[in-house]
Design an enzyme around this catalytic site. Structure first.
Site, mmCIF file in Angstrom:
data_model
loop_
_atom_site.group_PDB
_atom_site.id
_atom_site.type_symbol
_atom_site.label_atom_id
_atom_site.label_comp_id
_atom_site.label_asym_id
_atom_site.label_seq_id
_atom_site.Cartn_x
_atom_site.Cartn_y
_atom_site.Cartn_z
ATOM 1 N N VAL A 82 -2.250 3.404 1.335
ATOM 2 C CA VAL A 82 -1.890 2.096 1.956
ATOM 3 C C VAL A 82 -0.531 1.719 2.444
ATOM 4 O O VAL A 82 0.495 1.913 1.702
ATOM 5 C CB VAL A 82 -2.311 0.804 0.960
ATOM 6 C CG1 VAL A 82 -2.053 -0.514 1.399
ATOM 7 C CG2 VAL A 82 -3.566 1.119 0.243
ATOM 8 N N ARG A 91 2.242 -10.301 8.893
ATOM 9 C CA ARG A 91 1.270 -10.648 10.219
ATOM 10 C C ARG A 91 -0.143 -10.673 9.745
ATOM 11 O O ARG A 91 -1.112 -10.498 10.242
ATOM 12 C CB ARG A 91 1.202 -9.544 11.244
ATOM 13 C CG ARG A 91 2.808 -9.392 12.046
ATOM 14 C CD ARG A 91 2.554 -8.839 13.392
ATOM 15 N NE ARG A 91 4.087 -8.449 13.953
ATOM 16 C CZ ARG A 91 4.177 -8.022 15.104
ATOM 17 N NH1 ARG A 91 3.076 -7.542 15.744
ATOM 18 N NH2 ARG A 91 5.424 -7.656 15.488
ATOM 19 N N LEU A 93 -1.540 -7.881 7.956
ATOM 20 C CA LEU A 93 -2.327 -6.587 8.085
ATOM 21 C C LEU A 93 -2.806 -6.442 6.968
ATOM 22 O O LEU A 93 -4.037 -5.788 6.659
ATOM 23 C CB LEU A 93 -1.390 -5.826 8.642
ATOM 24 C CG LEU A 93 -0.775 -6.121 10.236
ATOM 25 C CD1 LEU A 93 -0.198 -4.768 10.933
ATOM 26 C CD2 LEU A 93 -2.015 -6.585 11.139
ATOM 27 N N LEU A 94 -1.936 -6.373 5.668
ATOM 28 C CA LEU A 94 -2.465 -5.768 4.362
ATOM 29 C C LEU A 94 -3.582 -6.770 3.717
ATOM 30 O O LEU A 94 -4.520 -6.266 3.245
ATOM 31 C CB LEU A 94 -1.188 -6.120 3.331
ATOM 32 C CG LEU A 94 -1.532 -5.722 1.760
ATOM 33 C CD1 LEU A 94 -1.839 -4.166 1.689
ATOM 34 C CD2 LEU A 94 -0.371 -5.897 1.199
ATOM 35 N N THR A 95 -3.554 -8.045 4.050
ATOM 36 C CA THR A 95 -4.416 -8.817 3.515
ATOM 37 C C THR A 95 -5.701 -8.539 4.324
ATOM 38 O O THR A 95 -6.792 -8.406 3.714
ATOM 39 C CB THR A 95 -4.272 -10.336 3.685
ATOM 40 O OG1 THR A 95 -3.122 -10.755 3.221
ATOM 41 C CG2 THR A 95 -5.106 -11.299 3.327
ATOM 42 N N TYR A 123 -0.224 -6.412 -5.645
ATOM 43 C CA TYR A 123 -1.643 -6.266 -5.759
ATOM 44 C C TYR A 123 -2.370 -7.237 -6.480
ATOM 45 O O TYR A 123 -3.590 -7.610 -6.442
ATOM 46 C CB TYR A 123 -2.086 -5.015 -5.956
ATOM 47 C CG TYR A 123 -1.867 -3.863 -4.951
ATOM 48 C CD1 TYR A 123 -2.606 -4.053 -3.532
ATOM 49 C CD2 TYR A 123 -0.811 -3.172 -5.072
ATOM 50 C CE1 TYR A 123 -2.154 -3.034 -2.622
ATOM 51 C CE2 TYR A 123 -0.404 -2.122 -3.808
ATOM 52 C CZ TYR A 123 -1.099 -2.220 -2.715
ATOM 53 O OH TYR A 123 -0.672 -1.397 -1.735
ATOM 54 N N PHE A 411 -3.689 9.267 -7.302
ATOM 55 C CA PHE A 411 -4.448 9.558 -6.059
ATOM 56 C C PHE A 411 -3.900 8.517 -5.040
ATOM 57 O O PHE A 411 -3.107 8.068 -5.132
ATOM 58 C CB PHE A 411 -5.854 9.202 -6.242
ATOM 59 C CG PHE A 411 -6.161 7.814 -6.979
ATOM 60 C CD1 PHE A 411 -6.188 6.792 -5.828
ATOM 61 C CD2 PHE A 411 -6.406 7.716 -8.231
ATOM 62 C CE1 PHE A 411 -6.573 5.370 -6.608
ATOM 63 C CE2 PHE A 411 -6.696 6.596 -8.869
ATOM 64 C CZ PHE A 411 -6.709 5.390 -8.238
#
Length: 411
Positions: A82, A91, A93-95, A123, A411
């Site tokens: 991520v 902006r 983007l993560l959401t 998170y 991971f």
């Protein structure tokens, strides 16, 4: 540009991964490790956002299975890779990627999602709660001794494997035997075993190549350690460190024999154990825990994708019949009341109109779902509310796991 994530195409992987590397400091991986990462990337589960032809945000998931309390397994998406480019922050983007991921996971029928957070504060707003802890220790072997060793330790044969990859099958058999014994352990996906013996010279620094030692009893492999030795000297003499990567023993004697080996390596004075479970048994074998520089941090962050399926996937340490009022602003399909009924043989969790016994958010439910974070502790912090007298103590006794949960690899 559009802020809508889309699925990665295989031909875009190089640019997509380069964007991820840049977001994590810009240091490229050695070629052989990069190629293995390409191989284990599930392109159809990988997302990106592009500004023109440039990838500016990335996210992926892996179709794992995880051990849950009771020894069974549940499907769990491992959220990974991520990133958002520094030029494209704030902006949404993560959401947008978190939204798309969780919608996809729900459609695929995967009840749990999990991640290791580069920064733990990110998170929680998406419903992830810290469900496991990781232990780090630096054992001062000049001053610390193994004061108590289990019966049979001297009968364990240790065998060094010059090329760790040559013992991969034996080590993976030991790992597989551990899978049902501890919640949070992750079943290997194809090719992931190779990642743990990959040993690029460019990443060693001044440490040795990866070393592997097997424990054997009656001709069978009963444990293994993989480690590196980092040589160091000062005016008083050698001060090397043994940096342990993997450490598994199938019985107390094999575990202790491997630990004794690590603590007795010539020209070293420190054994570094990292990312270990909080109830790791070495803590009961050392003569002076204060000289082991122990500290802990967050490990797996868990999010129930589907509350009913997530809670029904595990067993419970005591009989439980409780109505949970769950708040989930990001995945509103989870919001509402759920009746959980179960015991050591399994459980059912279904929608109900009955009055709530406990109220909590999906984040706290994720933290507690592997049995390592106590509901009573969350209640003491004001994060779980008891609506019916006695419900908290009964639910807490049912949720707790006999062994501390532990995410067995990154991971």
């Amino acid at each position: 540009m559009t802020t809508e994530p889309r699925v990665l195409r295989a031909t875009e992987w190089d640019d997509w991964y380069a964007s991820l590397e840049l977001a994590f400091g810009g240091v490229p991986l050695p070629a052989e490790k990069r190629e293995l990462y390409r191989e284990i990337t599930d392109v159809e589960r990988s997302l990106g956002v592009w500004d023109g032809g440039e990838p500016v945000a990335t996210a992926g998931s892996l179709g794992f299975e995880v051990t849950v309390p009771g020894g069974g397994r549940a499907r769990m998406a491992g959220i990974t890779m991520v990133s958002v480019a520094s030029t494209h922050r704030r902006r949404g983007l993560l959401t947008a990627m978190m939204r798309r991921q969780l919608d996809d996971l729900r459609a695929w029928g995967e009840p749990l999602a999990a991640l290791y957070a580069s920064e733990p504060g990110i998170y929680g707003r998406f419903g992830y709660g810290a469900a496991t802890r990781l232990l780090r220790a630096e054992i001062d072997t000049d001053r610390v001794r193994l004061s108590t060793l289990p019966e049979g330790t001297d009968e364990v044969r240790l065998r060094r494997v010059p090329v760790p990859a040559d013992a991969l099958a034996e080590c993976e058999a030991v790992y597989a035997a551990h899978l049902p014994t501890r919640p949070g352990m992750i079943a290997r996906l194809p090719h992931w075993d190779r990642l743990f013996v990959l040993d690029p010279a460019a990443e060693r620094g001044d440490s040795s190549p990866l070393q592997c030692v097997l424990a054997e009893r009656d001709g069978a492999v009963t444990g293994y350690v993989r480690y590196r030795v980092r040589a160091a000297w000062d005016e008083a003499g050698p001060k090397g460190k043994v940096e342990v990567q993997d450490f598994y023993g199938m019985d107390p004697a094999s575990y202790a024999a491997l630990l004794r080996h690590l603590c007795g390596i010539d020209l070293t004075s420190t054994v570094v154990l990292d990312d270990r479970p909080v109830d790791d048994p070495w803590q009961h074998l050392v003569s002076d825990i204060r000289r082991c520089r122990v500290r802990s941090s967050d490990g797996l962050h868990i999010r129930p994708v589907e509350v009913g399926a997530a809670l029904a996937a595990r067993a419970y340490s005591a009989p439980v019949d409780v109505v949970l009022e769950v708040a989930d602003a990001f995945c509103p399909w989870n919001t509402g009341r759920w009746r959980l009924s179960g015991d050591s043989g399994g459980a059912v969790c279904e929608r109900t109109a009955d009055p709530a016994d406990l109220s909590l958010s999906v984040r706290e439910l994720g933290a507690a779902c592997l049995g390592g974070v106590r509901l009573v502790s969350l209640a003491d912090a004001g994060l779980v509310r008891e609506e019916r007298a006695g419900a908290l103590a009964a639910a807490d006794a049912a949720f707790v796991s006999a062994r501390a949960p532990w995410g067995s690899h990154m991971f």
